[in-house]
Design a protein around this motif. Structure first.
Motif, PDB file in Angstrom:
ATOM      1  N   MET A  49       3.034   0.658   0.866  1.00 22.48           N
ATOM      2  CA  MET A  49       3.642   0.416  -0.448  1.00 22.48           C
ATOM      3  C   MET A  49       2.820   1.089  -1.540  1.00 22.48           C
ATOM      4  N   LEU A  50       1.483   1.044  -1.393  1.00 22.36           N
ATOM      5  CA  LEU A  50       0.610   1.736  -2.355  1.00 22.36           C
ATOM      6  C   LEU A  50       0.894   3.235  -2.328  1.00 22.36           C
ATOM      7  N   GLN A  51       0.926   3.774  -1.112  1.00 21.50           N
ATOM      8  CA  GLN A  51       1.104   5.221  -0.965  1.00 21.50           C
ATOM      9  C   GLN A  51       2.490   5.671  -1.429  1.00 21.50           C
ATOM     10  N   ALA A  52       3.485   4.774  -1.316  1.00 17.72           N
ATOM     11  CA  ALA A  52       4.836   5.119  -1.763  1.00 17.72           C
ATOM     12  C   ALA A  52       4.983   4.993  -3.276  1.00 17.72           C
ATOM     13  N   GLY A  53       3.958   4.479  -3.945  1.00 18.41           N
ATOM     14  CA  GLY A  53       4.013   4.373  -5.400  1.00 18.41           C
ATOM     15  C   GLY A  53       4.524   3.039  -5.910  1.00 18.41           C
ATOM     16  N   CYS A  54       4.645   2.035  -5.017  1.00 18.91           N
ATOM     17  CA  CYS A  54       5.118   0.720  -5.470  1.00 18.91           C
ATOM     18  C   CYS A  54       4.063  -0.001  -6.310  1.00 18.91           C
ATOM     19  N   PHE A  55       2.778   0.306  -6.047  1.00 23.50           N
ATOM     20  CA  PHE A  55       1.696  -0.322  -6.808  1.00 23.50           C
ATOM     21  C   PHE A  55       0.694   0.732  -7.262  1.00 23.50           C
ATOM     22  N   ARG A  56       0.008   0.455  -8.387  1.00 19.43           N
ATOM     23  CA  ARG A  56      -1.086   1.334  -8.806  1.00 19.43           C
ATOM     24  C   ARG A  56      -2.327   1.084  -7.958  1.00 19.43           C
ATOM     25  N   ASN A  57      -2.538  -0.195  -7.590  1.00 24.04           N
ATOM     26  CA  ASN A  57      -3.768  -0.563  -6.875  1.00 24.04           C
ATOM     27  C   ASN A  57      -3.510  -1.636  -5.821  1.00 24.04           C
ATOM     28  N   LEU A  58      -4.431  -1.703  -4.866  1.00 18.76           N
ATOM     29  CA  LEU A  58      -4.510  -2.867  -3.983  1.00 18.76           C
ATOM     30  C   LEU A  58      -5.818  -3.593  -4.280  1.00 18.76           C
ATOM     31  N   MET A  59      -5.778  -4.929  -4.322  1.00 18.35           N
ATOM     32  CA  MET A  59      -6.997  -5.737  -4.490  1.00 18.35           C
ATOM     33  C   MET A  59      -7.195  -6.485  -3.183  1.00 18.35           C
ATOM     34  N   ASP A  60      -8.340  -6.234  -2.540  1.00 22.11           N
ATOM     35  CA  ASP A  60      -8.474  -6.545  -1.122  1.00 22.11           C
ATOM     36  C   ASP A  60      -9.694  -7.426  -0.866  1.00 22.11           C
ATOM     37  N   VAL A  61      -9.454  -8.639  -0.419  1.00 22.83           N
ATOM     38  CA  VAL A  61     -10.556  -9.546  -0.070  1.00 22.83           C
ATOM     39  C   VAL A  61     -10.817  -9.524   1.431  1.00 22.83           C
ATOM     40  N   GLN A  62      -9.839  -8.990   2.200  1.00 25.50           N
ATOM     41  CA  GLN A  62      -9.967  -8.942   3.658  1.00 25.50           C
ATOM     42  C   GLN A  62      -8.938  -7.980   4.232  1.00 25.50           C
ATOM     43  N   CYS A  63      -9.376  -7.113   5.150  1.00 25.11           N
ATOM     44  CA  CYS A  63      -8.444  -6.177   5.793  1.00 25.11           C
ATOM     45  C   CYS A  63      -7.959  -6.762   7.115  1.00 25.11           C
ATOM     46  N   LEU A 118      -6.290  -1.667  11.129  1.00 26.95           N
ATOM     47  CA  LEU A 118      -7.015  -0.399  11.046  1.00 26.95           C
ATOM     48  C   LEU A 118      -6.577   0.437   9.851  1.00 26.95           C
ATOM     49  N   LYS A 119      -5.284   0.409   9.573  1.00 29.72           N
ATOM     50  CA  LYS A 119      -4.765   1.205   8.467  1.00 29.72           C
ATOM     51  C   LYS A 119      -5.342   0.731   7.129  1.00 29.72           C
ATOM     52  N   ALA A 120      -5.511  -0.582   6.984  1.00 35.59           N
ATOM     53  CA  ALA A 120      -6.094  -1.129   5.759  1.00 35.59           C
ATOM     54  C   ALA A 120      -7.563  -0.730   5.649  1.00 35.59           C
ATOM     55  N   VAL A 121      -8.287  -0.759   6.781  1.00 37.28           N
ATOM     56  CA  VAL A 121      -9.698  -0.378   6.782  1.00 37.28           C
ATOM     57  C   VAL A 121      -9.842   1.107   6.382  1.00 37.28           C
ATOM     58  N   GLU A 122      -9.005   1.942   6.971  1.00 38.98           N
ATOM     59  CA  GLU A 122      -9.009   3.374   6.655  1.00 38.98           C
ATOM     60  C   GLU A 122      -8.732   3.598   5.162  1.00 38.98           C
ATOM     61  N   SER A 123      -7.778   2.841   4.635  1.00 38.42           N
ATOM     62  CA  SER A 123      -7.387   3.008   3.235  1.00 38.42           C
ATOM     63  C   SER A 123      -8.502   2.582   2.273  1.00 38.42           C
TER      64      SER A 123
END
Lengths: 89, 469
Positions: B272-286, B289-294
């Motif tokens: 969703m971030l990469q598609a432009g749905c959000f400016r940012n992700l705020m991440d307390v836990q991944c 693997l895709k989240a870790v890579e990001s």
């Protein structure tokens, strides 16, 4: 009516019930294992007995392993197992 | 100055850990974590007893803790979430002292306010340098964010960093900095990568789940909150992800750019971030693997501490800026109280995590759940355990109708105007019981095995033992 052969119906999947029926020793023996035995144990036993009576099964060993099946599913599985056990299907 | 010590045992000795003290752990390595078990084994070997373990979560990888409880090494437990294996033993009464459940925001809040002081914090670090600067983004045991560990590092009297990837000083992209760290230990492995991050969770193909998800997306669309700047959190369950997919389609079609997605981040939120749905992700836990890579490669993907995520005593927390959260439930009652702590037979198998925090903060708190699971209705007269109070829940979405909390009349009007199948929660309960039958209520034990402490530090509910027949 007697059960002629070991038969089963249903699966062990969640929301299904596995019913196994086998020739009895002169009586009707029912064992029940259920994930909702506290909430629905009595209701399940009553339905199993009712369906077996409809099928005129009074001499069989019946094993019920319930994974949270709705009553309509339970009825269908017990009926199918009974018919298979009688050799009707 | 040399912070490197040879072994966990030596670090424990140097930390001054004594009988009756409190130690802490964080759970980013999830079911792949080796650190809690390794540390407890060394502590038990040193003969230290009567410890209080403050862990942000306990997974079934931590089953060996049950032996330490039986042996008197561990006599107190605080956690935000306890998985079914450990939870079952607690429900059967293995602890003399009740377990204390907190929320992901309440835990760091109570640590920061000095209500739950920590003597020694053990921080599992996928990468660290010899002075203790550490990160979860790199190394063979990479887990991404270290969000829950910040409060432990900042407020514990002694801090031990345990790593399996020691790099030269200074670690460039650190999350927790050396000024909080007393000792650094290297071990062969801090965890099993297969248990640390899951593969990508698949969007549900179950037709019931898809109907629920479609309803959920339409509720968000009709709520009036879905506009530029929109912020959103969802869980990692199949139906929640399907709701996110439908939401993504709506956002792309209407060219809506949200401000941030938050959580527990999955690969789907990254898409969703990469598609432009959000400016940012705020991440307390991944979560995968895709989240870790990001989080490692994309500067728009921000690591946040649990204090910034959800603490009610922070100057501000991100949950306070949240528009919509989609949450799960094992039970919800006709007053909209939600249970996520115990299963249908009363055994502990979860916990609030960020449930109560996001529900309290978000403008729209949505529960998504099927009308029944394995013959048990989701709606009941009274939940076995109040995990999140009904005052913080706005709407329940099921395949059989959408129940709006009467406190939110505006939402009810909006959903009805949009033609959504709005139903009174009591009617939904009756409708469900016509399909399932009415379940008998569970026998409750007579001993409190866990206390549910709300995000503000107050006792909210008690969980009783499950009587053994």
């Amino acid at each position: 009516m007697d059960i002629k052969q070991i038969a089963s119906a249903g699966t062990m999947e969640s929301s299904d019930v596995y019913v196994e029926i086998a020739p009895g020793n002169g009586t009707l023996e029912i064992s029940l294992e259920s994930v909702v035995v506290q909430q629905f144990g009595d209701a399940i036993r009553a339905v199993v007995l009712e369906v077996l009576q409809e099928q005129q099964v009074d001499n069989a060993n019946v094993r019920i392993v319930d994974r949270g099946a709705l009553e309509c599913v339970l009825r269908a599985r017990v009926e199918t197992a009974a018919l298979r056990g009688k050799g009707n299907v | 100055m040399d912070k490197l010590v040879k072994s966990i045992q030596e670090a424990v000795k140097l930390s001054g850990l004594k009988d009756g003290m409190t130690i802490s752990f964080h759970h980013h390595l999830r079911n792949g974590d080796f650190v809690l078990n390794m540390v407890m084994e060394q502590i038990a070997g040193l003969g230290i007893r009567d410890l209080n373990v403050n862990a942000s979560s306990l997974f079934d990888a931590h089953m060996p803790i049950l032996e330490h409880i039986k042996n008197g090494v561990v006599t107190g437990i605080s956690a935000d979430y306890i998985a079914a294996g450990v939870g079952r033993a607690i429900s059967q009464g293995i602890m003399q002292k009740p377990v204390q459940f907190r929320t992901h925001g309440g835990r760091p809040s109570d640590i920061a306010l000095g209500r739950t002081p920590i003597d020694v914090a053990f921080i599992a670090a996928p990468t660290a340098d010899p002075m203790g600067n550490c990160s979860g983004k790199y190394g063979k045991s990479a887990c991404g964010s270290l969000g829950y560990a910040f409060a432990d590092a900042m407020y514990a009297k002694k801090v031990v960093v345990i790593t399996d990837n020691l790099v030269a000083y200074p670690l460039q992209d650190f999350s927790i900095s050396e000024d909080y760290v007393d000792y650094v230990v290297t071990v062969d492995a801090i965890g099993d990568p297969k248990g640390i991050v899951s593969g990508t969770t698949q969007i549900t193909r179950d037709p019931v789940g898809l109907v629920m998800a479609a309803h959920a997306a339409r509720v968000i669309e009709a709520s009036g909150l879905l506009k530029d700047g929109f912020s959103f959190q969802t869980g990692a369950g199949g139906a929640s992800l399907a709701a996110a997919k439908f939401l993504k389609d709506i956002m792309l079609e209407k060219k809506i750019q949200g401000s941030f997605g938050m959580g527990g981040i999955t690969g789907y939120m990254v898409e969703m971030l990469q598609a432009g749905c959000f400016r940012n992700l705020m991440d307390v836990q991944c979560f995968d693997l895709k989240a870790v890579e990001s989080i490692r490669t994309d500067p728009r993907h921000l690591e946040i501490s649990a204090m910034q995520y959800a603490s009610p005593s922070s100057r501000s927390a991100a949950v306070d800026s949240l528009d919509v959260v989609i949450l799960g439930a094992t039970q919800i009652d006709t007053d909209f109280n939600v249970n996520v702590h115990t299963d249908s037979n009363g055994y502990i198998m979860g916990g609030s995590g960020g449930h109560s925090d996001t529900a309290a903060g978000a403008k729209l708190s949505m529960i998504i759940a099927p009308m029944f699971r394995a013959r048990l209705p989701i709606v009941t007269d009274k939940v076995t355990c109040v995990s999140t109070p009904g005052k913080d829940i706005d709407v329940l979405v099921t395949q059989g109708g959408i129940a709006v909390n009467p406190k939110n009349q505006e939402l009810q009007q909006r959903l009805m105007a949009a033609g959504l199948p709005v139903v009174d929660i009591r009617e939904l309960k009756e409708k469900t019981e016509r399909i399932t039958g009415t379940p008998k209520t569970l026998a409750k034990g007579d001993r409190v095995v866990a206390e549910v402490i709300d995000r503000y530090g107050q006792l909210q509910d008690s969980i009783y033992n499950v009587p053994t027949k």
